[in-house]
Design a protein around this motif. Structure first.
Motif, short mmCIF file in Angstrom:
data_model
loop_
_atom_site.label_atom_id
_atom_site.label_comp_id
_atom_site.label_asym_id
_atom_site.label_seq_id
_atom_site.Cartn_x
_atom_site.Cartn_y
_atom_site.Cartn_z
N ASP A 147 -19.81 20.82 -94.96
CA ASP A 147 -20.28 21.78 -95.96
C ASP A 147 -21.20 22.84 -95.38
O ASP A 147 -21.46 23.85 -96.02
CB ASP A 147 -21.02 21.04 -97.09
CG ASP A 147 -20.07 20.16 -97.89
OD1 ASP A 147 -18.86 20.46 -97.88
OD2 ASP A 147 -20.54 19.19 -98.50
N ASN A 148 -21.71 22.61 -94.19
CA ASN A 148 -22.56 23.61 -93.54
C ASN A 148 -21.69 24.70 -92.92
O ASN A 148 -20.76 24.40 -92.16
CB ASN A 148 -23.42 22.97 -92.45
CG ASN A 148 -24.49 22.06 -93.02
OD1 ASN A 148 -24.70 22.03 -94.24
ND2 ASN A 148 -25.14 21.32 -92.15
N LYS B 207 -18.52 38.86 -80.27
CA LYS B 207 -18.79 37.44 -80.56
C LYS B 207 -18.32 37.14 -81.96
O LYS B 207 -18.50 37.94 -82.89
CB LYS B 207 -20.29 37.16 -80.42
CG LYS B 207 -20.69 35.72 -80.75
CD LYS B 207 -22.14 35.48 -80.35
CE LYS B 207 -23.08 36.41 -81.10
NZ LYS B 207 -24.47 36.28 -80.66
N TYR B 208 -17.72 35.95 -82.13
CA TYR B 208 -17.24 35.56 -83.46
C TYR B 208 -17.31 34.05 -83.59
O TYR B 208 -16.86 33.31 -82.72
CB TYR B 208 -15.81 36.03 -83.70
CG TYR B 208 -15.29 35.64 -85.07
CD1 TYR B 208 -15.60 36.41 -86.19
CD2 TYR B 208 -14.50 34.50 -85.23
CE1 TYR B 208 -15.13 36.06 -87.45
CE2 TYR B 208 -14.03 34.14 -86.49
CZ TYR B 208 -14.36 34.92 -87.59
OH TYR B 208 -13.91 34.56 -88.84
N ALA B 209 -17.90 33.60 -84.72
CA ALA B 209 -17.97 32.17 -85.02
C ALA B 209 -17.83 31.98 -86.53
O ALA B 209 -18.43 32.73 -87.31
CB ALA B 209 -19.29 31.58 -84.52
N ASP B 210 -17.06 30.99 -86.91
CA ASP B 210 -16.91 30.63 -88.33
C ASP B 210 -16.62 29.13 -88.38
O ASP B 210 -15.49 28.71 -88.57
CB ASP B 210 -15.79 31.45 -88.97
CG ASP B 210 -15.76 31.28 -90.49
OD1 ASP B 210 -16.68 30.62 -91.03
OD2 ASP B 210 -14.84 31.80 -91.13
N PHE B 211 -17.68 28.34 -88.17
CA PHE B 211 -17.53 26.91 -88.03
C PHE B 211 -18.61 26.19 -88.84
O PHE B 211 -19.56 26.81 -89.35
CB PHE B 211 -17.65 26.50 -86.55
CG PHE B 211 -16.74 27.26 -85.63
CD1 PHE B 211 -15.39 26.95 -85.55
CD2 PHE B 211 -17.22 28.30 -84.86
CE1 PHE B 211 -14.55 27.65 -84.71
CE2 PHE B 211 -16.39 29.01 -84.02
CZ PHE B 211 -15.05 28.68 -83.94
N SER B 212 -18.47 24.88 -88.93
CA SER B 212 -19.54 24.06 -89.51
C SER B 212 -20.56 23.75 -88.43
O SER B 212 -20.31 23.97 -87.24
CB SER B 212 -18.96 22.76 -90.07
OG SER B 212 -18.34 22.01 -89.03
N TYR B 213 -21.71 23.24 -88.85
CA TYR B 213 -22.74 22.93 -87.87
C TYR B 213 -23.53 21.71 -88.33
O TYR B 213 -23.48 21.29 -89.48
CB TYR B 213 -23.68 24.12 -87.64
CG TYR B 213 -24.56 24.50 -88.80
CD1 TYR B 213 -25.92 24.15 -88.80
CD2 TYR B 213 -24.07 25.20 -89.89
CE1 TYR B 213 -26.75 24.50 -89.87
CE2 TYR B 213 -24.88 25.56 -90.95
CZ TYR B 213 -26.22 25.21 -90.92
OH TYR B 213 -27.02 25.55 -91.98
N LYS B 214 -24.24 21.13 -87.36
CA LYS B 214 -25.03 19.92 -87.59
C LYS B 214 -24.19 18.76 -88.12
O LYS B 214 -24.68 17.92 -88.87
CB LYS B 214 -26.21 20.20 -88.51
CG LYS B 214 -27.24 21.14 -87.90
CD LYS B 214 -28.47 21.27 -88.76
CE LYS B 214 -29.51 22.18 -88.11
NZ LYS B 214 -30.73 22.33 -88.93
N GLY B 215 -22.92 18.78 -87.78
CA GLY B 215 -22.05 17.67 -88.09
C GLY B 215 -21.64 17.53 -89.53
O GLY B 215 -21.12 16.48 -89.94
N LYS B 216 -21.86 18.54 -90.37
CA LYS B 216 -21.51 18.46 -91.78
C LYS B 216 -20.51 19.56 -92.13
O LYS B 216 -20.74 20.73 -91.83
CB LYS B 216 -22.75 18.60 -92.65
CG LYS B 216 -23.74 17.45 -92.47
CD LYS B 216 -24.91 17.57 -93.42
CE LYS B 216 -25.87 16.40 -93.27
NZ LYS B 216 -27.02 16.49 -94.22
#
Length: 445
Positions: A320-321, A309-318
């Motif tokens: 900077d997150n 599994k791999y994730a490197d994204f923003s979250y909660k619509g921001k």
């Protein structure tokens, strides 16, 4: 007077023997062998090459009689006497017979209407299929259907066997050999007909020399009488490798080997595990987390899976997150319910290693704005797999084990500098519970 009685008795016995001999149908026999738990026909396995050579010559010579219904072909697949009623056994026997029938039709241009099929449940032979060229018209009551499933999933196999109505069984009996001929009987036990409507197959077979794996032609008692070339050249000399090429390129279905799967929960931004007793319990929501798992099946009941599994994204619509998570998991399993099906209940172990880096909007009730670290997990799992359609399946798996987080760092947001600053280092241990809901596709090769 005594001499006259002896002559009379001899004539009576001779007449009885002639009557019995007349009740047997003349037939040629070709015996094919299959590797255990496999339904594909190999030219160079056992004496298959020699049997194919003989069958090709005899069926081509008798083709006009077959088309005029003066002769017919009988295929008998032999199975064990202990598990003949199991769906997988019936399906495998039917698949083996279908391979030979398809070859007879495609290569020798003899239609299916000339072929009868039965499954021998006497247990005399195993992993073999007998083909007979019988010198009589096709009986009206014989079974000509070969019902099978290319898919080996239990539901598909069960549906295929239902099409028989009643599985076409026979019992094999040998009545000995003499004068270079063998007498055998197949007693038909077809529940679709009354016993009075059925006639047994009573076959008189002329014994032919057969080729052993050493390349010798041997007689009935096993005495070598002639040295020949090896099996493969014998086939090539008569069929210019057409037989071997056809069987290698035919479409065969092999037992299950691999599955490609993915856990649906991370795709919907749900962390599929809960940590117990360390203050961070509860379902966590982040960014979507792409994941893929490969599973290899072996030894009829075992499998081993490797997931990443791999994730490197923003979250909660921001923007900077930051939500960065990666892990790799190794999982051996055992499938205890049905041998070779790899469906239903599974029990296994798993080991996992990964890291995380989550920063940005407040992520905890105590005001933290970031947490990074590495972790490892080990535990046990229990799952259940349901075939859906073709190779597609659904699987649910519950995991529980022990997790250790190390090299951890906690960050707190500074409003003046508008940055996250390292607050403290941490490590934690505790138990975890995980849930996987996966969709997968399984195939052979």
């Amino acid at each position: 007077m005594k001499k006259v009685l002896n002559i009379l008795l001899f004539c009576i016995l001779l007449g009885v023997n002639e009557v019995l001999a007349q009740n047997y149908l003349p037939a040629n026999s070709y015996l094919f062998s299959f590797p255990e738990n496999q339904n594909f026909l190999l030219v160079d396995y056992g004496d298959n090459a020699f049997a194919l050579q003989c069958m090709n010559e005899d069926l081509l010579s008798a083709r006009s009689k077959l088309l005029d219904n003066k002769s017919h072909i009988l295929i008998v697949a032999h199975v064990s006497a202990y598990d003949y009623a199991e769906g997988t056994v019936i399906n495998e026997a039917s698949l083996r017979a279908s391979r030979i029938r398809a070859y007879v039709k495609s290569k020798l241009n003899i239609p299916h209407e000339c072929v009868a099929f039965y499954i021998d449940k006497s247990g005399t032979y195993r992993d073999r299929v007998d083909v007979y060229l019988v010198g009589s018209p096709l009986p009206w009551f014989v079974n000509q259907e070969i019902c099978y499933s290319e898919s080996l999933y239990p539901v598909a196999v069960k549906d295929a066997i239902k099409r028989y109505g009643s599985v076409p069984y026979v019992d094999f009996y040998s009545r000995g050999s003499s004068n270079g001929e063998s007498r055998i009987i197949y007693v038909i036990t077809d529940e679709l007909f009354d016993d009075s409507e059925l006639e047994d197959y009573r076959l008189l077979i002329k014994n032919k020399p057969s080729v052993s794996v050493t390349g010798r032609v041997i007689t009935e008692n096993g005495t070598p009488v002639l040295k020949t070339q090896t099996v493969k050249p014998a086939v090539k000399s008569t069929t210019p490798s057409v037989v071997q090429k056809e069987l290698q390129t035919a479409h065969y279905v092999f037992p299950l080997k691999f599955a490609v799967k993915t856990n649906l929960l991370p795709w919907f931004k749900i962390v599929s595990s809960l940590e117990l007793g360390n203050g961070n319990t509860g379902i966590q929501i982040g960014s979507f987390m792409p994941n893929l798992e490969l599973e290899y099946y072996f030894a009829d009941r075992w499998s081993i899976a490797l997931a990443g599994k791999y994730a490197d994204f923003s979250y909660k619509g921001k923007d900077d997150n930051k939500w960065s998570v990666s892990d790799i998991t190794l999982s051996p399993k055992v499938w205890p319910i049905e041998k070779g099906s790899f469906s239903g209940l599974s029990v296994g172990l798993f080991g996992q290693y990964g890291d995380f880096d989550i920063r940005g909007e407040k992520i905890s009730v105590d005001g933290l704005y970031g947490r990074t670290g590495r972790f490892w997990t080990a535990g046990a799992s229990i799952g259940y797999l349901i075939p859906v359609y073709s190779g597609f399946c659904m699987e649910a798996e519950l995991q529980t084990g022990y997790r250790s987080v190390f090299n951890g760092k906690k960050y707190r947001y500074d409003e003046i500098d508008n940055k996250n600053y390292l607050e403290t280092r941490f490590s934690s241990t505790g138990f975890m519970v995980g849930l996987k809901i996966s969709v997968l596709y399984r195939f052979g090769f």
